[in-house]
Write a protein that holds these residues in place. Structure first.
Motif: not given
Length: 285
Positions: A8-10, A63-70, A176-178, A247-248
């Motif tokens: 995850m993006v931190k 990608l590691r999108c911060i709003f991803c629901w996966s 920032e987002k991915t 998860m999002a």
């Protein structure tokens, strides 16, 4: 190997090259057994979106999108899923589709363009069987942007419809987002150009209807970028908001972002704004 694998993006994360991450992830989620090209899957069932669509939930993304629901398999592909051949996936997609009475299929919860040989083999089965009418290929555009020939290969299939999901409107916001490097920002837009060149049916989606995740300046930059490629892209733009999936919310929290729920306001759709501007211009001149 896995100690440096992006999760995850931190705050303060080191940006990664998504093309390299794609290859790294493929080493985990793709493999060949005899003459079969296998890929890891979490599950296969019919989802309610698109008015019902048989969906293979595969493992792995670049990608590691911060709003991803996966599901967590996006971040820990080595821990989740089972390997299935393209024929096994096709058979399961068709079985679930026939049971539900739907004739659409897709891959989701992942980046479908990973495991290229698996995807192309799956598309051959779908193409040759009369049951399915359409395969919706939802992609972040990274691999289609870096490999024009990959897009060309889609011209062999009449049932493929592509949905390109844009994550941000500027290189800085993209990182920032991915979690990916700034330079990769251009790749999804190159993918759009390649799809146009080869006349592959597609539309663009973007996380741009939600003021909490995209400010006005970034939204204008995104619209300008699309218009510079082809003004018609705005006419069919699918704009999204962040949904409060478990998860999002977890990924947003990991990135140090807290959003208010429920959402209190939305932007007006870009296609409406653009049409209003065109109408005003016609009246004035």
């Amino acid at each position: 190997m896995m100690e440096n694998y992006p999760r995850m993006v931190k705050p303060g994360h080191k940006p990664f090259d998504p093309v390299q991450l794609a290859y790294w992830t493929e080493r985990i989620v793709c493999r060949r057994e005899d003459n079969d090209h296998m890929r890891k899957y979490d599950s296969i069932h019919v989802a309610g979106v698109y008015r019902g669509i048989s969906t293979g939930y595969a493992v792995g993304c670049c990608l590691r999108c911060i709003f991803c629901w996966s599901p967590p398999s996006r971040d820990f592909p080595e821990k989740y899923g089972r390997f299935l051949s393209s024929f096994q996936v096709f058979s399961e997609l068709k079985r679930h589709a026939e049971k539900a009475g739907v004739r659409k299929c897709r891959l989701s919860g992942c980046e479908p363009t990973l495991c290229r040989k698996h995807l192309l083999s799956l598309l051959e089965y779908i193409e040759d069987d009369p049951y399915f009418r359409i395969f919706i290929l939802e992609t972040n555009g990274i691999l289609f942007g870096v490999d024009k020939d990959y897009v060309r290969r889609l011209t062999a299939f009449s049932k493929v419809y592509v949905r390109v999901s844009l994550k941000a409107g500027t290189p800085k916001k993209f990182t920032e987002k991915t979690g990916a490097i700034n330079d990769a920002f251009e790749l999804p837009f190159r993918a759009i150009e390649h799809l146009l060149e080869y006349e592959i049916p597609f539309h663009v989606a973007s996380m741009s209807l939600d003021p909490r995740i995209m400010d006005l300046k970034e939204r204008i930059a995104l619209a300008s970028k699309l218009i510079s490629i082809d003004p018609k892209l705005i006419d069919y733009l699918e704009e999204e908001i962040v949904d409060p999936y478990k998860m999002a919310i977890k990924r947003l929290k990991a990135a140090g972002i807290t959003l208010k729920w429920p959402i209190e306001e939305l932007y007006r759709p870009l296609k409406e704004l653009i049409h209003n501007i065109k109408d005003l211009a016609k009246k004035k001149f």
